[in-house]
Motif scaffolding. Structure first.
Motif, PDB file in Angstrom:
ATOM      1  N   ARG A 159       0.381  -1.699   0.318  1.00 37.80           N
ATOM      2  CA  ARG A 159       0.076  -0.138   0.202  1.00 37.80           C
ATOM      3  C   ARG A 159       1.136   1.168  -0.153  1.00 37.80           C
ATOM      4  NH1 ARG A 159      -5.267   1.424   3.672  1.00 37.80           N
ATOM      5  NH2 ARG A 159      -4.821   3.927   3.021  1.00 37.80           N
ATOM      6  N   VAL A 160       0.243   1.904  -0.882  1.00 31.59           N
ATOM      7  CA  VAL A 160       1.411   3.613  -0.914  1.00 31.59           C
ATOM      8  C   VAL A 160       0.339   4.027   0.095  1.00 31.59           C
ATOM      9  CG1 VAL A 160       1.641   5.814  -1.880  1.00 31.59           C
ATOM     10  CG2 VAL A 160       2.092   3.256  -2.784  1.00 31.59           C
ATOM     11  N   TRP A 161       0.991   4.741   1.375  1.00 32.31           N
ATOM     12  CA  TRP A 161       0.208   5.620   2.171  1.00 32.31           C
ATOM     13  C   TRP A 161       0.886   7.133   2.341  1.00 32.31           C
ATOM     14  CZ3 TRP A 161      -2.700   3.079   6.416  1.00 32.31           C
ATOM     15  CH2 TRP A 161      -2.587   2.181   6.172  1.00 32.31           C
ATOM     16  N   ARG A 162      -0.542   8.276   2.275  1.00 30.50           N
ATOM     17  CA  ARG A 162      -0.358   9.638   1.743  1.00 30.50           C
ATOM     18  C   ARG A 162      -0.096  10.227   3.053  1.00 30.50           C
ATOM     19  NH1 ARG A 162      -1.726  10.526  -3.376  1.00 30.50           N
ATOM     20  NH2 ARG A 162      -1.916  13.298  -2.999  1.00 30.50           N
ATOM     21  N   LEU A 163       1.039  10.916   3.781  1.00 30.94           N
ATOM     22  CA  LEU A 163       1.262  11.492   5.288  1.00 30.94           C
ATOM     23  C   LEU A 163       1.642  12.787   4.616  1.00 30.94           C
ATOM     24  CD1 LEU A 163       2.146  11.894   7.683  1.00 30.94           C
ATOM     25  CD2 LEU A 163       4.172  11.878   7.304  1.00 30.94           C
ATOM     26  N   GLY A 164       0.635  14.259   4.749  1.00 25.94           N
ATOM     27  CA  GLY A 164       0.553  15.428   4.946  1.00 25.94           C
ATOM     28  C   GLY A 164       0.743  15.627   5.849  1.00 25.94           C
ATOM     29  N   TYR A 165       2.231  17.270   5.314  1.00 31.07           N
ATOM     30  CA  TYR A 165       2.576  18.271   6.574  1.00 31.07           C
ATOM     31  C   TYR A 165       2.750  19.430   6.587  1.00 31.07           C
ATOM     32  CZ  TYR A 165       6.866  19.951   9.242  1.00 31.07           C
ATOM     33  OH  TYR A 165       7.576  20.503  10.071  1.00 31.07           O
ATOM     34  N   LEU A 166       1.587  19.756   8.168  1.00 30.75           N
ATOM     35  CA  LEU A 166       0.890  21.113   7.841  1.00 30.75           C
ATOM     36  C   LEU A 166       1.967  22.365   8.301  1.00 30.75           C
ATOM     37  CD1 LEU A 166      -0.520  23.313   6.504  1.00 30.75           C
ATOM     38  CD2 LEU A 166      -2.135  23.058   8.510  1.00 30.75           C
ATOM     39  N   GLY A 167       3.087  22.316   7.823  1.00 34.46           N
ATOM     40  CA  GLY A 167       3.982  23.385   8.765  1.00 34.46           C
ATOM     41  C   GLY A 167       3.908  25.100   9.513  1.00 34.46           C
ATOM     42  N   SER A 168       4.244  25.946  10.538  1.00 36.11           N
ATOM     43  CA  SER A 168       3.556  26.218  10.579  1.00 36.11           C
ATOM     44  C   SER A 168       4.469  27.663  10.312  1.00 36.11           C
ATOM     45  CB  SER A 168       3.723  27.214  12.115  1.00 36.11           C
ATOM     46  OG  SER A 168       2.301  26.289  12.591  1.00 36.11           O
ATOM     47  N   GLY A 169       5.986  27.033  10.491  1.00 37.33           N
ATOM     48  CA  GLY A 169       6.790  27.618  10.268  1.00 37.33           C
ATOM     49  C   GLY A 169       7.748  26.802   8.457  1.00 37.33           C
ATOM     50  N   SER A 170       9.290  26.434   8.347  1.00 39.05           N
ATOM     51  CA  SER A 170      10.162  25.649   7.609  1.00 39.05           C
ATOM     52  C   SER A 170      10.434  25.037   8.018  1.00 39.05           C
ATOM     53  CB  SER A 170      10.855  26.922   6.968  1.00 39.05           C
ATOM     54  OG  SER A 170      11.521  26.601   5.837  1.00 39.05           O
ATOM     55  N   LYS A 173       5.978  28.780   6.698  1.00 35.12           N
ATOM     56  CA  LYS A 173       6.673  29.795   6.997  1.00 35.12           C
ATOM     57  C   LYS A 173       6.550  31.629   7.885  1.00 35.12           C
ATOM     58  CE  LYS A 173       8.618  28.126   2.193  1.00 35.12           C
ATOM     59  NZ  LYS A 173       9.075  28.229   0.994  1.00 35.12           N
ATOM     60  N   GLY A 174       5.818  31.241   8.920  1.00 36.49           N
ATOM     61  CA  GLY A 174       5.648  32.239   9.383  1.00 36.49           C
ATOM     62  C   GLY A 174       4.722  32.821   9.363  1.00 36.49           C
ATOM     63  N   ASP A 175       3.669  32.694   8.226  1.00 34.94           N
ATOM     64  CA  ASP A 175       2.812  33.914   8.148  1.00 34.94           C
ATOM     65  C   ASP A 175       1.606  32.892   8.780  1.00 34.94           C
ATOM     66  OD1 ASP A 175       1.189  35.962   7.567  1.00 34.94           O
ATOM     67  OD2 ASP A 175       1.908  35.934   5.324  1.00 34.94           O
ATOM     68  N   TYR A 176       0.786  32.984   9.834  1.00 41.17           N
ATOM     69  CA  TYR A 176       0.125  32.271  10.065  1.00 41.17           C
ATOM     70  C   TYR A 176      -1.438  32.560   9.411  1.00 41.17           C
ATOM     71  CZ  TYR A 176       3.504  31.003  14.113  1.00 41.17           C
ATOM     72  OH  TYR A 176       4.695  30.831  14.508  1.00 41.17           O
ATOM     73  N   SER A 177      -1.785  33.623   8.717  1.00 43.95           N
ATOM     74  CA  SER A 177      -2.837  33.830   8.209  1.00 43.95           C
ATOM     75  C   SER A 177      -2.800  32.893   6.809  1.00 43.95           C
ATOM     76  CB  SER A 177      -2.438  35.101   7.997  1.00 43.95           C
ATOM     77  OG  SER A 177      -1.443  35.710   6.488  1.00 43.95           O
ATOM     78  N   VAL A 178      -2.016  32.496   6.787  1.00 44.40           N
ATOM     79  CA  VAL A 178      -2.003  31.390   5.710  1.00 44.40           C
ATOM     80  C   VAL A 178      -2.569  30.120   5.838  1.00 44.40           C
ATOM     81  CG1 VAL A 178      -0.749  32.701   4.040  1.00 44.40           C
ATOM     82  CG2 VAL A 178       0.990  31.279   4.870  1.00 44.40           C
ATOM     83  N   VAL A 216      12.509  34.472  24.395  1.00 43.97           N
ATOM     84  CA  VAL A 216      11.505  34.562  22.610  1.00 43.97           C
ATOM     85  C   VAL A 216      10.450  32.941  23.114  1.00 43.97           C
ATOM     86  CG1 VAL A 216      12.243  33.283  20.440  1.00 43.97           C
ATOM     87  CG2 VAL A 216      13.787  35.117  21.764  1.00 43.97           C
ATOM     88  N   LEU A 217       9.466  33.066  22.949  1.00 35.44           N
ATOM     89  CA  LEU A 217       8.994  32.637  23.444  1.00 35.44           C
ATOM     90  C   LEU A 217       8.702  31.510  21.109  1.00 35.44           C
ATOM     91  CD1 LEU A 217       5.606  34.251  24.794  1.00 35.44           C
ATOM     92  CD2 LEU A 217       7.133  33.873  26.130  1.00 35.44           C
ATOM     93  N   ALA A 218       8.148  30.148  22.550  1.00 38.43           N
ATOM     94  CA  ALA A 218       8.008  29.163  21.315  1.00 38.43           C
ATOM     95  C   ALA A 218       6.745  29.255  20.100  1.00 38.43           C
ATOM     96  CB  ALA A 218       7.187  27.815  21.835  1.00 38.43           C
ATOM     97  N   ASP A 219       8.100  29.498  18.901  1.00 34.47           N
ATOM     98  CA  ASP A 219       7.491  29.279  17.882  1.00 34.47           C
ATOM     99  C   ASP A 219       8.600  28.460  16.980  1.00 34.47           C
ATOM    100  OD1 ASP A 219       5.338  30.686  17.563  1.00 34.47           O
ATOM    101  OD2 ASP A 219       6.724  32.798  17.242  1.00 34.47           O
ATOM    102  N   PRO A 220       8.057  27.613  15.490  1.00 34.81           N
ATOM    103  CA  PRO A 220       8.848  27.455  15.024  1.00 34.81           C
ATOM    104  C   PRO A 220      10.311  28.373  14.090  1.00 34.81           C
ATOM    105  CG  PRO A 220       6.955  26.913  14.342  1.00 34.81           C
ATOM    106  CD  PRO A 220       6.543  27.831  15.071  1.00 34.81           C
ATOM    107  N   PRO A 221      11.464  28.437  14.282  1.00 33.76           N
ATOM    108  CA  PRO A 221      11.961  28.849  14.790  1.00 33.76           C
ATOM    109  C   PRO A 221      12.180  29.751  13.546  1.00 33.76           C
ATOM    110  CG  PRO A 221      13.748  26.704  15.132  1.00 33.76           C
ATOM    111  CD  PRO A 221      12.017  26.027  14.747  1.00 33.76           C
TER     112      PRO A 221
END
Length: 317
Positions: A26-37, A68-73, A217-222
């Motif tokens: 089986r081919v599994w599909r994995l999505g990755y949704l990043g807040s940063g890069s 990539k740091g622009d959470y509005s998108v 500096v509070l936690a965020d993707p770097p």
């Protein structure tokens, strides 16, 4: 006899092709949704999944969306990702987790990591998540007091610090925790917001104008520009996220963030194999590291006490 031979060959071809289809992995599909890069995190996730037996392009397809740091998108990125019908989504940090949660109530989501997964409404409890979301938490709120203690040991005369926030929804409560923690050691704390990476230069300039002597500096993707600005403006900075120290940050205290992505791969594997995310407990880190970059300390003209250095788990010379 000849007719019987052709009949048997035909059966062999039919059943043989059916067996081949049955044996096809089986081919599994994995999505990755990043807040940063995901420059650092995605390779770690890929390697961990490979170690679990998944071969990208053959048994695994990875679909990546990054804010990539622009959470509005993020809402739009999450919608696009879910439209591809992945089997699982790995969501990096609270902003992406929130967007993924809004986009789907059925596709399993692995948090990596969440600051306050119960308070954010992602899960019912750590032991019994109860829905389509499970994964890792980071415990940054619980570590604030000790993090500020480390900063105070290096900067014993500091009277006012800046607390850098973004559009991350957990930062409001984290700032209040930091403010109280700073007050307990005789330091005033003021919040400076940089909702997107483009807002960082103005935020740092405002810190300097306000007479802040350091920045927490509070936690965020770097956001790589943060340590650069801190050095340019000679602002000692301590970070919740440890990967900043490798980018030139002065100090950090917290879990190994990249190790959380190794653990996230095991969550993905369990879900692929049929376990419901509702039944997989959310894991919290049990090991925390104090890291310090002596090159940055020297560049800032800071003398780090030996009593601090002996407490460090990693010292970058």
């Amino acid at each position: 006899m000849l007719r019987r031979h052709f009949f048997l060959c035909g059966l062999a071809i039919v059943f043989g092709s059916g067996a081949a289809r049955a044996d096809k992995p089986r081919v599994w599909r994995l999505g990755y949704l990043g807040s940063g890069s995901g420059t650092r995190s995605i390779p770690v996730l890929r390697k961990a999944l490979q170690g679990l037996g998944y071969e990208e392009g053959k048994t695994l397809l990875l679909d990546i969306r990054e804010a990539k740091g622009d959470y509005s998108v993020l809402p739009g990125l999450a919608k696009d990702l879910v439209a591809g019908r992945p089997d699982v989504v790995v969501a990096e940090a609270t902003p992406a987790i929130a967007a993924a949660k809004e986009a789907t109530a059925s596709i399993p989501i692995v948090m990596c990591p969440a600051t306050d997964p119960v308070g954010s409404g992602f899960i019912e409890s750590f032991a019994h998540p109860g829905g389509n979301i499970t994964g890792l938490a980071n415990m940054y709120g619980d570590l604030t007091a000790k993090t500020l203690d480390f900063m105070h040991l290096v900067l014993p005369n500091a009277k006012k610090i800046a607390v850098l926030t973004s559009a991350n929804p957990t930062h409001r409560s984290l700032f209040e925790v930091a403010k109280q923690g700073a007050k307990s050691i005789g330091i005033a704390a003021e919040q400076f917001a940089a909702p997107t990476p483009a807002d960082l230069p103005a935020a740092f300039a405002a810190m300097k104008s306000a007479g802040c002597e350091a920045v927490y500096v509070l936690a965020d993707p770097p956001r790589p520009l943060v340590p650069q600005l801190a050095q340019q403006l000679e602002m000692p900075a301590i970070y919740q996220v440890d990967t900043y120290v490798q980018l030139g940050g002065l100090m950090s205290y917290g879990p190994d963030v990249l190790d959380l992505f190794v653990k996230a791969a095991s969550y993905v594997d369990k879900i692929f194999k049929g376990t419901s995310p509702a039944d997989i407990p959310v894991e919290q880190p049990s090991t925390f590291h104090f890291k310090i970059n002596l090159r940055t300390a020297r560049a800032l003209g800071l003398k780090v006490p030996e009593t601090v250095l002996i407490q460090a788990d990693q010292v970058i010379e």
